[in-house]
Design an enzyme around this catalytic site. Structure first.
Site, short mmCIF file in Angstrom:
data_model
loop_
_atom_site.label_atom_id
_atom_site.label_comp_id
_atom_site.label_asym_id
_atom_site.label_seq_id
_atom_site.Cartn_x
_atom_site.Cartn_y
_atom_site.Cartn_z
CD GLU A 92 44.70 -61.49 8.21
OE1 GLU A 92 45.16 -60.96 7.19
OE2 GLU A 92 45.25 -62.40 8.84
NE ARG A 136 46.15 -51.22 15.24
CZ ARG A 136 44.88 -51.02 15.50
NH1 ARG A 136 44.46 -49.85 15.91
NH2 ARG A 136 44.00 -51.99 15.37
N GLY A 170 25.99 -49.36 23.68
CA GLY A 170 25.83 -50.75 24.13
C GLY A 170 24.43 -51.31 24.04
CB SER A 171 21.34 -50.42 22.19
OG SER A 171 21.67 -50.46 20.83
CG ASN A 172 23.51 -54.17 18.63
OD1 ASN A 172 22.64 -54.91 18.16
ND2 ASN A 172 23.83 -53.01 18.07
CG HIS A 180 28.59 -53.04 9.05
ND1 HIS A 180 29.48 -52.10 9.50
CD2 HIS A 180 28.15 -52.61 7.84
CE1 HIS A 180 29.58 -51.13 8.60
NE2 HIS A 180 28.78 -51.42 7.58
NE ARG A 207 40.34 -47.69 20.10
CZ ARG A 207 40.88 -46.64 19.48
NH1 ARG A 207 41.54 -46.80 18.36
NH2 ARG A 207 40.78 -45.44 19.99
CB ILE A 208 40.37 -52.02 12.63
CG1 ILE A 208 39.32 -51.24 11.83
CG2 ILE A 208 40.91 -53.19 11.84
CD1 ILE A 208 39.87 -50.54 10.63
CG ASP A 217 32.69 -53.37 8.56
OD1 ASP A 217 32.72 -53.87 9.69
OD2 ASP A 217 32.67 -52.14 8.38
C1 GAR Z 1 25.29 -50.28 15.90
O1 GAR Z 1 24.42 -49.71 14.96
C2 GAR Z 1 26.30 -51.17 15.21
O2 GAR Z 1 25.78 -51.87 14.12
C3 GAR Z 1 27.31 -50.15 14.76
O3 GAR Z 1 27.43 -49.27 15.85
C4 GAR Z 1 26.18 -49.22 16.53
C5 GAR Z 1 26.43 -49.50 17.99
O4 GAR Z 1 25.26 -49.30 18.75
N1 GAR Z 1 28.57 -50.75 14.43
C6 GAR Z 1 29.34 -50.32 13.43
O5 GAR Z 1 29.05 -49.37 12.73
C7 GAR Z 1 30.61 -51.11 13.23
N2 GAR Z 1 31.12 -50.91 11.91
P1 GAR Z 1 25.14 -49.86 20.22
O6 GAR Z 1 26.41 -49.41 20.96
O7 GAR Z 1 23.91 -49.24 20.79
O8 GAR Z 1 25.06 -51.37 20.14
#
Ligand code: GAR
Length: 201
Positions: A143, A66, A12-14, A110, A92-93, A146
């Site tokens: 759909e 699902r 969850g850093s983003n 991404h 998850r997609i 990425d």
């Molecule tokens: C991030 O690098 C994000 O871009 C990637 O997962 C990480 C989550 O980090 N997402 C993907 O690869 C999705 N295809 P975070 O939990 O610290 O934000």
């Protein structure tokens, strides 16, 4: 003020970058109103509690199929009343029904310069390919996996001797800058899609 719901599966850093940007004034047009997670052990939950953001858990493993999981996720997403849903490390997609219902209102970050290296382990894919420049992409979700109109991208140099970890860390710093910017743009109503491409107004 727009409402932003964040979907995150892990660290969850983003998500934290969005919280911090709201506090610092880099995001002014929206506020994070809910965390949705599929993982009861996600560190993102700790961050949400610290920031007093309510959490909804939709744990895939507790549903018989699902479809039932997607039904519950769509219900939870509706209940948020959010204007924008941000996939910030949501692993998850999303099903077609969800993407269709919230079309144009779901954003994903991404860790690659899309359309190169979609899917899992994007940074490893980039290293294996020998690229000299890597980066991150914020895009609207359609759909595909990425795919979807690109909102913002930032790049980093690949350095001799980089490992998956070191490159991921350098990209992550850019993600933390790029994602809040994209959220602010969306909340200001400055993202317009024309012919499948994003125009920033
Ligand atoms: C991030 O690098 C994000 O871009 C990637 O997962 C990480 C989550 O980090 N997402 C993907 O690869 C999705 N295809 P975070 O939990 O610290 O934000």
């Amino acid at each position: 003020m727009k409402l932003v719901a964040v979907l995150a599966s892990g660290r969850g850093s983003n998500f934290q970058a969005i919280i911090d940007a709201t506090r610092s004034g880099d995001i002014t047009a929206g506020r994070c109103s809910r965390l949705i997670t599929d993982n009861p052990g996600a560190y993102a939950i700790v961050r949400a509690k610290e920031a007093e953001i309510p959490v909804s858990l939709v744990d895939y493993r507790t549903f018989p199929s699902r479809d039932r999981y997607e039904d519950q996720l769509i219900r939870v997403m509706r209940e948020t009343d959010a204007d924008l849903f941000v996939l910030a490390g949501y692993m998850r997609i999303l099903g077609k029904g969800i993407v269709h219902e919230f079309s144009g209102r779901i954003m994903n970050i991404h860790p690659a310069l899309l359309p190169s290296f979609p899917g899992l382990h994007a940074q490893r894919q980039a290293l294996e390919c020998g690229v000299k420049v890597a980066g991150c992409t914020v895009h609207l979700v359609d759909e595909g996996m990425d795919t979807g109109p690109i909102v913002l991208q930032e790049c980093v140099q690949v350095i001799e001797g980089d490992t998956e970890e070191s490159l991921s860390e350098r990209i992550l710093q850019r993600e933390h800058r790029c994602l809040p910017r994209a959220v602010q743009l969306f909340c200001e109503g400055r993202i317009r899609v024309e012919d499948g491409r994003v125009r920033i107004l």
